[in-house]
Write a protein that holds these residues in place. Structure first.
Motif, PDB file in Angstrom:
ATOM      1  N   LEU A   1      -9.480   1.159 -11.293  1.00 42.78           N
ATOM      2  CA  LEU A   1      -8.092   1.417 -11.440  1.00 42.78           C
ATOM      3  C   LEU A   1      -7.432   1.086 -10.562  1.00 42.78           C
ATOM      4  O   LEU A   1      -7.840   2.089  -9.777  1.00 42.78           O
ATOM      5  CB  LEU A   1      -8.285   2.181 -12.719  1.00 42.78           C
ATOM      6  N   GLU A   2      -6.054  -0.187  -9.896  1.00 37.72           N
ATOM      7  CA  GLU A   2      -5.471  -0.399  -9.368  1.00 37.72           C
ATOM      8  C   GLU A   2      -4.063   0.001  -9.224  1.00 37.72           C
ATOM      9  O   GLU A   2      -3.859  -0.870 -11.048  1.00 37.72           O
ATOM     10  CB  GLU A   2      -6.182  -1.624  -8.196  1.00 37.72           C
ATOM     11  N   TRP A   3      -3.097   0.231  -8.947  1.00 44.74           N
ATOM     12  CA  TRP A   3      -1.718  -0.101  -9.150  1.00 44.74           C
ATOM     13  C   TRP A   3      -0.961  -1.086  -8.857  1.00 44.74           C
ATOM     14  O   TRP A   3      -1.534  -1.519  -7.903  1.00 44.74           O
ATOM     15  CB  TRP A   3      -1.138   1.122  -8.359  1.00 44.74           C
ATOM     16  N   THR A   4      -0.139  -2.455  -9.475  1.00 38.07           N
ATOM     17  CA  THR A   4       0.271  -3.555  -8.512  1.00 38.07           C
ATOM     18  C   THR A   4       1.647  -3.614  -8.912  1.00 38.07           C
ATOM     19  O   THR A   4       2.402  -2.199  -9.391  1.00 38.07           O
ATOM     20  CB  THR A   4      -0.302  -4.850  -8.836  1.00 38.07           C
ATOM     21  N   LYS A   5       2.241  -3.844  -8.151  1.00 36.98           N
ATOM     22  CA  LYS A   5       3.568  -3.744  -8.320  1.00 36.98           C
ATOM     23  C   LYS A   5       4.727  -4.110  -9.437  1.00 36.98           C
ATOM     24  O   LYS A   5       3.812  -4.630 -10.513  1.00 36.98           O
ATOM     25  CB  LYS A   5       4.532  -5.165  -7.708  1.00 36.98           C
TER      26      LYS A   5
ATOM     27  N   ASN B   1       2.585  -1.369 -12.604  1.00 33.67           N
ATOM     28  CA  ASN B   1       2.135  -1.874 -13.987  1.00 33.67           C
ATOM     29  C   ASN B   1       0.071  -1.421 -13.401  1.00 33.67           C
ATOM     30  O   ASN B   1       0.073  -1.544 -12.111  1.00 33.67           O
ATOM     31  CB  ASN B   1       1.795  -3.438 -13.370  1.00 33.67           C
ATOM     32  N   PHE B   2      -0.699  -1.604 -14.160  1.00 29.68           N
ATOM     33  CA  PHE B   2      -2.180  -0.855 -13.668  1.00 29.68           C
ATOM     34  C   PHE B   2      -2.663  -2.001 -14.169  1.00 29.68           C
ATOM     35  O   PHE B   2      -3.118  -2.492 -15.225  1.00 29.68           O
ATOM     36  CB  PHE B   2      -2.083   0.143 -13.948  1.00 29.68           C
ATOM     37  N   LYS B   3      -4.432  -2.487 -13.230  1.00 27.80           N
ATOM     38  CA  LYS B   3      -5.234  -3.402 -13.799  1.00 27.80           C
ATOM     39  C   LYS B   3      -6.137  -2.859 -13.155  1.00 27.80           C
ATOM     40  O   LYS B   3      -6.595  -2.310 -12.299  1.00 27.80           O
ATOM     41  CB  LYS B   3      -4.571  -4.715 -12.925  1.00 27.80           C
ATOM     42  N   ALA B   4      -7.050  -2.487 -13.905  1.00 36.76           N
ATOM     43  CA  ALA B   4      -9.139  -2.500 -14.657  1.00 36.76           C
ATOM     44  C   ALA B   4      -9.778  -4.109 -13.689  1.00 36.76           C
ATOM     45  O   ALA B   4      -9.370  -4.230 -14.692  1.00 36.76           O
ATOM     46  CB  ALA B   4      -8.920  -1.338 -14.790  1.00 36.76           C
ATOM     47  N   ARG B   5     -10.286  -3.966 -12.711  1.00 38.73           N
ATOM     48  CA  ARG B   5     -11.751  -4.949 -12.779  1.00 38.73           C
ATOM     49  C   ARG B   5     -12.393  -3.686 -13.528  1.00 38.73           C
ATOM     50  O   ARG B   5     -12.972  -2.989 -12.921  1.00 38.73           O
ATOM     51  CB  ARG B   5     -11.860  -5.242 -11.737  1.00 38.73           C
TER      52      ARG B   5
ATOM     53  N   LEU C   1       3.457 -19.706  -8.997  1.00 34.57           N
ATOM     54  CA  LEU C   1       2.271 -19.023  -8.026  1.00 34.57           C
ATOM     55  C   LEU C   1       2.398 -17.177  -7.952  1.00 34.57           C
ATOM     56  O   LEU C   1       1.372 -16.302  -8.606  1.00 34.57           O
ATOM     57  CB  LEU C   1       1.548 -19.549  -7.203  1.00 34.57           C
ATOM     58  N   ALA C   2       3.546 -17.018  -7.289  1.00 29.77           N
ATOM     59  CA  ALA C   2       3.865 -16.165  -6.831  1.00 29.77           C
ATOM     60  C   ALA C   2       3.888 -14.503  -7.998  1.00 29.77           C
ATOM     61  O   ALA C   2       3.645 -13.532  -8.089  1.00 29.77           O
ATOM     62  CB  ALA C   2       4.397 -15.491  -5.435  1.00 29.77           C
ATOM     63  N   GLU C   3       4.016 -14.934  -9.361  1.00 30.99           N
ATOM     64  CA  GLU C   3       4.564 -14.594 -10.564  1.00 30.99           C
ATOM     65  C   GLU C   3       3.555 -14.555 -11.520  1.00 30.99           C
ATOM     66  O   GLU C   3       3.495 -13.459 -11.941  1.00 30.99           O
ATOM     67  CB  GLU C   3       5.771 -15.103 -10.928  1.00 30.99           C
ATOM     68  N   LEU C   4       2.092 -15.175 -11.307  1.00 31.57           N
ATOM     69  CA  LEU C   4       1.378 -14.980 -12.610  1.00 31.57           C
ATOM     70  C   LEU C   4       0.364 -13.764 -12.161  1.00 31.57           C
ATOM     71  O   LEU C   4       0.074 -13.764 -13.625  1.00 31.57           O
ATOM     72  CB  LEU C   4       0.260 -16.539 -11.623  1.00 31.57           C
ATOM     73  N   GLU C   5       0.355 -13.868 -11.061  1.00 31.73           N
ATOM     74  CA  GLU C   5      -0.336 -12.206 -11.637  1.00 31.73           C
ATOM     75  C   GLU C   5      -0.627 -11.514  -9.942  1.00 31.73           C
ATOM     76  O   GLU C   5      -0.829 -11.998  -9.418  1.00 31.73           O
ATOM     77  CB  GLU C   5      -2.550 -12.657 -11.481  1.00 31.73           C
ATOM     78  N   LEU C   6       0.415 -10.369 -10.566  1.00 32.89           N
ATOM     79  CA  LEU C   6       0.589  -9.913  -8.927  1.00 32.89           C
ATOM     80  C   LEU C   6      -0.825  -9.055  -8.232  1.00 32.89           C
ATOM     81  O   LEU C   6      -1.742  -9.357  -8.253  1.00 32.89           O
ATOM     82  CB  LEU C   6       1.435  -8.524  -9.034  1.00 32.89           C
ATOM     83  N   GLU C   7      -0.703  -9.571  -6.583  1.00 31.53           N
ATOM     84  CA  GLU C   7      -1.665  -9.218  -5.878  1.00 31.53           C
ATOM     85  C   GLU C   7      -2.812  -9.345  -6.034  1.00 31.53           C
ATOM     86  O   GLU C   7      -3.607  -9.084  -6.036  1.00 31.53           O
ATOM     87  CB  GLU C   7      -1.986  -7.675  -6.183  1.00 31.53           C
ATOM     88  N   ASN C   8      -2.813 -10.884  -6.736  1.00 34.18           N
ATOM     89  CA  ASN C   8      -4.230 -11.285  -6.903  1.00 34.18           C
ATOM     90  C   ASN C   8      -4.668 -12.422  -5.637  1.00 34.18           C
ATOM     91  O   ASN C   8      -4.043 -13.926  -5.317  1.00 34.18           O
ATOM     92  CB  ASN C   8      -4.109 -12.902  -8.049  1.00 34.18           C
TER      93      ASN C   8
ATOM     94  N   LYS D   1      -2.474  -6.545   3.245  1.00 31.09           N
ATOM     95  CA  LYS D   1      -1.692  -5.713   2.726  1.00 31.09           C
ATOM     96  C   LYS D   1      -3.005  -5.859   1.530  1.00 31.09           C
ATOM     97  O   LYS D   1      -3.722  -4.266   1.343  1.00 31.09           O
ATOM     98  CB  LYS D   1      -0.367  -5.384   2.035  1.00 31.09           C
ATOM     99  N   ILE D   2      -3.464  -5.936   0.733  1.00 31.00           N
ATOM    100  CA  ILE D   2      -4.752  -6.149  -0.514  1.00 31.00           C
ATOM    101  C   ILE D   2      -5.396  -6.376   0.018  1.00 31.00           C
ATOM    102  O   ILE D   2      -6.450  -6.458  -1.610  1.00 31.00           O
ATOM    103  CB  ILE D   2      -3.810  -6.407  -1.313  1.00 31.00           C
ATOM    104  N   ARG D   3      -5.906  -6.988   1.082  1.00 28.30           N
ATOM    105  CA  ARG D   3      -7.519  -7.827   1.727  1.00 28.30           C
ATOM    106  C   ARG D   3      -7.682  -7.531   3.176  1.00 28.30           C
ATOM    107  O   ARG D   3      -8.199  -8.723   3.191  1.00 28.30           O
ATOM    108  CB  ARG D   3      -7.507  -9.339   0.605  1.00 28.30           C
ATOM    109  N   GLY D   4      -7.196  -6.372   3.293  1.00 28.74           N
ATOM    110  CA  GLY D   4      -7.645  -6.729   4.371  1.00 28.74           C
ATOM    111  C   GLY D   4      -9.297  -6.120   5.124  1.00 28.74           C
ATOM    112  O   GLY D   4      -8.784  -6.437   6.456  1.00 28.74           O
ATOM    113  N   GLU D   5     -10.078  -6.116   4.020  1.00 28.40           N
ATOM    114  CA  GLU D   5     -11.426  -6.028   5.168  1.00 28.40           C
ATOM    115  C   GLU D   5     -11.979  -7.146   5.404  1.00 28.40           C
ATOM    116  O   GLU D   5     -13.270  -6.892   4.637  1.00 28.40           O
ATOM    117  CB  GLU D   5     -12.075  -5.094   3.574  1.00 28.40           C
ATOM    118  N   GLU D   6     -11.372  -8.591   4.347  1.00 26.84           N
ATOM    119  CA  GLU D   6     -12.101  -9.645   4.805  1.00 26.84           C
ATOM    120  C   GLU D   6     -11.696 -10.312   5.774  1.00 26.84           C
ATOM    121  O   GLU D   6     -10.073 -10.697   6.528  1.00 26.84           O
ATOM    122  CB  GLU D   6     -11.733 -10.689   3.354  1.00 26.84           C
ATOM    123  N   PRO D   7     -12.609 -11.005   6.682  1.00 24.14           N
ATOM    124  CA  PRO D   7     -11.884 -11.862   7.516  1.00 24.14           C
ATOM    125  C   PRO D   7     -11.446 -12.601   7.570  1.00 24.14           C
ATOM    126  O   PRO D   7     -10.519 -12.978   8.749  1.00 24.14           O
ATOM    127  CB  PRO D   7     -13.823 -11.865   9.092  1.00 24.14           C
TER     128      PRO D   7
END
Length: 1005
Positions: free
Chosen positions: A156-160, A163-167, A772-779, A808-814
């Protein structure tokens, strides 16, 4: 001096007066406003609440053919528990997967202002497993790793926009998934009392729907005056009031609401948790009013982004109408914006303005930073927006003019809007919770504010809120009490000037309230520090972890096995903690410096690349394929005349991490590829043989003549048929009419924007693309497509902003740092480019990104060799700096995680270089086969022979549990790489189905 003495007894209010009657007392201040301009408000009329009934609903979405669709909500139980001013709402949901495939889905839950997610649980092996708080990045990494091993995780994550989304994974084929989600809120003070409202917008029929409401320790029956559900009534039970109702085959698209009458509920409560006494108190401070100077000119900023379409424009325009009626003669300058400013127009007549506002088109991403308010020729600014900035420069340039921020959307960035208004001396108005009448009053008067506190006696820490506009009759404050009692002075006034003070005394009692007061205090503190998220980034993380709150930096994660919690060092739920800490304490600590070991490995592999670069290759004119079977999932090699042939794939997870069935499905294709190693047609130039007496091909030195021809690719989509050359003037209208049919399909906006761009309609093309920036926040996947396309059209500044957001949202990927570095290179900011690429080289990555450092090393050295005089390379280990000139370099990137795309290059001799035949006789070299990430795959050739090189891409397979969607490829073709004569061509295209092979380009020497 008189003061209010508030004593907390069993969670109820007991008031003792040190005067003859209960009355708040003004404290004289030397700088008090003249009496002629300030008036006491004796009869405070509470607000009437009004909500959008479709503004809140849970939906579990899965992707199918590039669009998102909700799974069936089979059962829904909603439990609401109220203690004092605090309500805890719990959704227990059962979703049904009607497909034949195990799926991964995303649960979306938009919360409004001042609501905080506090619980997330999923069924694991028939029992609910509670989510635990974790840093956001660590949670993502743990989720991705466990999903790849087909183990049950949830995140479960917070987005702008709060809004909350759970994967959620797995959602069984022809089966159900049970999920619990809870949030907490402070009840709203209205004319009816303390009010709870929950507008549901669930339009599908739910097989079983239950509502359970319980108001604890309440004397007077709550009223259901905000309720549209049928047959909901409260009944007294012991010291509580309860309401229960079950509906079968019901569509819950209604509003649940009730009020607890003023004067009967607890106004102050306190509880002790972990040695700290947390309190909150609600009281009615004396109110004062001060007229605001009439504006001669108002700047009206209207957000016309795609998300702006969901605001309540009717209510917004009504408020504006009433306000301008009170301020006749005021000139209004209208500015409309989305991804950029679209219109500026001056109005002196509201009817004309209303007509304009009523007929606006809402399209594009939201770039708040496109609006410059640092130099404004106006007395005030009215900003109508949800405040969710997702494109380009995200922060408004602020000046000294008061900003009144107004939203009517529950999906708003409340913190951003509040900060803008507080920082400028304006007011934030939430039209979801404020009537037109009350909102008009807030617009028309100088804001009456909470300025701060003085602790006169006792030991009190961290009282919240720190500041804010007094917009309700009741003021609720919370804090930590470290003494038996305390006396606090509450200061109120206008601007920074104190006009009035209230003095209250608090006596602590240790009540058992299940931690609700502590959570309310924690929520109030979070609301304060979240006003400045950049400054308070670390504090927000620490606060979320300590108090179990989902914030912009923390998430709730559910894992299946104890081993997963141990692997990622995530403290599990209490039932597993004893075993967890035993495992942690017994772990053998690896004393090796992991970072140093990583660098040694990178250096060893880099040395091997340099040896390859310096190698001379000799070969016959005709290619003879090796007679050794190829098996994907195993790596073998033989040596032939100094050339190493490698086929298969080294994998730490057996067959690529694919299931047994998926691996079997792939065997036949591998066999086909083996037969195709020679290629259908040899594209070599025989003149090279004739010119060489020993019958060998000629490898040219540098400065060769080359050409790159990209095979034209165009999407074959039905929506493109509406755009004909003869009706170009109507294209944007056609697009607006089509848009709603494809609103969740990213490829639609890419295709239409590309079409517009090719016809020179650059401004409209960029607006369409920014959706595209509006479709799904933080995708990150959609954002990566957006960033690549922005690079294609040379919008480098905007592309870098997108890639910084992905960081910010995917710093774990090269790939995140590689994309950013290459974007900086195209912007000609070469220093930042090599710094970002060096992050790829020096950081340790997940095993699925093996050897991506080598690709980044080649790219970093290309920049260094071509721009040495402009760069500082002292921070780089000098063993990594080496000119790396190539005749041919081809790069394949893609946007979808857990997909396996293959790059094929067939040389003029007919020898195909690909994942299982990754070294060729003429010196062609293919990089690691990335089967579980975004690539890249890289082909390199130092010395090219004359002839044509055919380049193809193959959609080999996917491990994604999401329903298959198109994969976007971005390919780069270089000749003369790392040299003065370097040439580059790029193409972006899509592959729609597995096993699809597309010829993309030819390079000819």
């Amino acid at each position: 001096m008189k003061f209010i003495k508030i004593i907390i007894v069993s969670g109820f209010l007991a008031v003792t007066l040190t005067g003859a009657y209960l009355k708040s007392i003004s404290v004289e201040h030397s700088k008090k406003e003249p009496n002629s301009t300030v008036k006491e408000v004796k009869n405070i009329e509470e607000d009437t609440l009004s909500f959008n009934p479709t503004s809140m609903f849970p939906a579990l979405l899965v992707k199918e053919k590039g669009t998102s669709s909700p799974l069936e909500l089979n059962e829904l139980q909603i439990d609401i528990n109220v203690v004092g001013h605090i309500a805890t709402t719990t959704f227990e949901m059962t979703f049904y997967n009607d497909s034949e495939r195990i799926l991964e889905g995303q649960l979306y839950f938009p919360l409004g202002e001042n609501k905080t997610a506090s619980r997330f649980a999923m069924d694991v092996n028939g029992e609910y497993r509670e989510g635990v708080i974790v840093e956001k990045e660590k949670g993502r990494v743990a989720f991705e790793n466990t999903t790849r091993r087909t183990i049950d995780p949830g995140l479960l994550e917070w987005t702008k926009g709060n809004n909350f989304k759970a994967r959620v994974y797995p959602i069984p084929a022809k089966g159900t998934k049970n999920i619990i989600f809870s949030y907490e809120q402070e009840l709203i003070s209205s004319k009816d009392g303390l009010t709870y409202i929950m507008p549901l917008g669930i339009e599908q029929v739910v097989r079983k729907f239950e509502l359970n409401v319980e108001v604890f320790k309440q004397k007077i029956k709550p009223e259901t005056n905000h309720n549209t559900f049928e047959n909901i009534e409260f009944e007294e039970w012991q010291e509580n009031f309860v309401a229960k109702k079950t509906y079968m085959h019901f569509t819950p698209n209604k509003q649940l609401g009730f009020s607890i009458p003023h004067g009967n509920q607890a106004h102050s409560v306190s509880e002790k948790v972990e040695g700290v006494n947390y309190f909150f108190t609600s009281f009615q401070p004396k109110r004062f009013s001060k007229n605001k100077k009439k504006a001669t000119k108002t700047l009206l900023i209207w957000d016309v982004s795609s998300s702006g379409k969901n605001r309540n424009h009717k209510k917004e325009i009504t408020l504006l109408d009433e306000y301008l009626k009170k301020n006749k003669g005021t000139k209004v300058e209208l500015i409309t914006f989305s991804n950029t400013i679209h219109r500026k127009e001056l109005f002196t007549d509201f009817n004309s303005l209303k007509t304009q506002l009523t007929n606006l088109n809402y399209d594009g991403g939201t770039q708040l930073g496109s609006v410059d308010l640092s130099k404004v020729d106006a007395d005030e600014i009215l900003l109508f927006s949800d405040g969710v900035s997702n494109f380009g420069e995200t922060e408004i340039k602020n000046g000294h003019t008061p900003i009144y921020t107004i939203t009517s959307s529950n999906k708003s960035d409340f913190s951003s809007l509040k900060f803008l208004s507080l920082n400028s001396g304006g007011v934030f108005i939430n039209l979801n919770q404020s009537s037109i009448k009350n909102s008009l009053n807030l617009l028309s008067k100088t804001p009456y504010r909470l300025i701060g506190y003085d602790v006169l006696e006792g030991n009190v820490n961290e009282i919240y809120p720190k500041t804010g506009v007094i917009s309700h009759k009741n003021l609720v404050i919370a804090g930590q009490l470290f003494s038996k009692k305390a006396k606090i002075r509450v200061n109120l006034g206008f601007g920074s000037k104190i006009h009035h003070s209230e003095i209250i005394e608090i006596n602590a009692t240790n009540e058992s309230l299940k931690g609700s007061v502590r959570r309310l205090w924690a929520q109030k503190k979070l609301s304060h520090i979240d006003l400045k998220p950049k400054e308070n980034n670390e504090l927000i993380t620490q606060h979320g972890k300590k108090y179990g709150l989902v914030t912009r930096n923390t998430s709730l994660i559910v894992l299946d096995r104890l081993e997963d919690y141990v692997q990622h060092e995530i403290t599990p739920p209490k039932s597993m903690q004893e075993a967890y800490f035993q495992r942690i304490n017994n772990r053998i600590k690896n004393q090796t410096d992991k970072e140093a070991q990583h660098i040694l490995t990178v250096k060893r592999n880099w040395k091997e690349r340099i040896e390859w670069l310096n190698k001379e290759f000799k070969f016959d004119k005709l290619f003879k394929k090796p007679e050794i079977p190829i098996q994907r999932g195993r790596q073998s090699s033989i040596s032939d005349s100094g050339i190493t042939y490698v086929w298969g794939l080294a994998s730490s997870e057996g067959t690529d991490g694919f299931t047994d069935q998926e691996s079997l499905d792939m065997v036949s294709e591998v066999a086909e590829e083996e037969e195709a190693v020679i290629g259908e047609n040899a594209l070599f130039n025989y003149s090279d043989v004739a010119n060489n007496s020993n019958g060998k091909f000629k490898q040219h030195p540098s400065k060769k003549t080359s050409s790159i021809k990209i095979k034209e690719w165009s999407p074959n989509e039905p929506y493109l048929g509406a755009y004909q050359d003869k009706n170009q003037n109507n294209w944007y209208s056609i697009y607006l009419n089509q848009k709603n049919n494809y609103i969740n399909m990213p490829s639609y906006f890419v295709d239409i924007s590309t079409l517009f761009y090719k016809k020179g309609k650059h401004k409209q093309a960029l607006r369409i693309l920014s959706n595209l920036a509006e479709l799904e926040l933080e995708n990150h996947q959609i954002l990566r497509i957006l960033g690549y396309r922005l690079l294609d059209i040379k919008e480098y500044f905007l592309a870098i902003k997108v890639f910084k957001e992905i960081e910010k949202i995917r710093g774990e990927e090269p790939q995140t740092y590689r994309d950013l570095g290459l974007a900086y290179e195209q912007k000609e900011d070469y220093q930042k480019a090599i710094e970002s690429l060096y992050n790829v080289i020096t950081k340790s990555w997940d095993g699925r990104f093996t050897n991506i450092e080598q690709i980044a090393l080649v790219e970093m050295n290309n920049i260094i060799s071509r721009h040495k005089s402009k760069l500082n390379t002292e921070f780089i280990d000098q063993e990594f700096i080496k000119d790396f000139p190539l005749d041919v370099r081809v790069i394949l990137n893609w946007d979808s995680d857990n997909c396996d795309m293959d790059l094929w290059v067939t040389d003029p001799r007919g020898e195909k270089c690909f994942y299982s035949h990754n070294r060729t006789k003429i010196g062609g070299r293919m990089s690691n086969d990335f089967t579980q990430g975004y690539g890249p795959e890289e082909f390199m050739l130092k010395n090219a022979i004359s002839g044509k090189y055919k380049i193809q891409a193959n959609y080999y397979g996917t491990r994604s549990q999401k329903i298959l969607a198109p994969v976007t490829l971005k390919m780069q073709f270089f000749t003369g790489y790392g040299r003065e004569e370097q040439k580059l061509k790029e193409v972006t295209l899509r592959l729609n189905k597995q096993k699809e092979v597309v010829e993309i380009a030819t390079i000819e020497f």
